[in-house]
Design an enzyme around this catalytic site. Structure first.
Site, short mmCIF file in Angstrom:
data_model
loop_
_atom_site.label_atom_id
_atom_site.label_comp_id
_atom_site.label_asym_id
_atom_site.label_seq_id
_atom_site.Cartn_x
_atom_site.Cartn_y
_atom_site.Cartn_z
N GLY A 111 -67.86 37.37 -26.34
CA GLY A 111 -67.37 37.89 -25.07
C GLY A 111 -68.12 39.14 -24.70
O GLY A 111 -69.19 39.43 -25.22
N CYS A 112 -67.55 39.91 -23.81
CA CYS A 112 -68.16 41.15 -23.35
C CYS A 112 -68.53 42.04 -24.54
O CYS A 112 -67.70 42.30 -25.41
CB CYS A 112 -67.19 41.88 -22.42
#
Length: 166
Positions: free
Chosen positions: A11-12
């Site tokens: 993810g981020c």
């Protein structure tokens, strides 16, 4: 010191970096792009690259397996190309292994996470050989240190898979 590296995407990269940096044995972290289609990617142009964290760690203090154990605790490895509000292949769950031993350990961890029963769906984390890691722009480095309270979808979800697998 027995310095080694790991490159993980979940993810981020802001939230992942912020949690991993705090782990025992982690010497340094850097966010960037890996596994995509272009050289010298940027935030605006990183086709098929994952947002990832390069981790330098002391293998005398922690192990690759322990880092992967924590990695699987702080993101949902069953979400395909998504974490929280972030959607797309940039936000995929991936382990970029540097050698056959790291690949074997990653495969074992994925099997352990699947057998744990914590997730209603199977793990979709991909295993890819590490090629070139491109550091992200300066404003992405240590983002949540510079911007406390900034966006993150990462948090610890339960304890160690390793202790369950014994």
């Amino acid at each position: 010191m027995n310095k080694k590296q790991a490159v993980l995407a979940g993810g981020c990269f802001w939230g992942l970096e912020d949690l991993i940096r705090r782990q025992p044995g982690v010497i340094d972290t850097e966010v960037g792009y890996v596994g995509g289609d272009n050289d010298y990617p940027t935030y605006e142009n990183h086709p098929d690259h994952a947002e990832a964290v390069h981790i330098a760690y002391d293998a005398d203090t922690t192990s690759y397996k322990q880092l992967l154990d924590f990695f699987f605790q702080v993101h949902d490895p069953t979400m395909l190309n998504r974490q929280g509000n972030d959607v797309g292949s940039s936000y995929r769950s991936a382990i970029f292994y540097g050698n056959d031993e790291e690949k074997r350990i990653a495969e074992e961890m994925i099997d352990l996470v699947n057998r744990s029963g914590r997730w209603p769906r199977p793990v979709v984390t991909t295993l890819q050989p590490l090629t070139v890691f491109y550091p992200a722009e300066d404003y992405h480095q240590d983002y949540l240190v510079k911007n406390p309270g900034g966006y993150t979808c990462h948090f610890q979800r339960g304890g160690s898979y390793l202790s369950e697998g014994k």
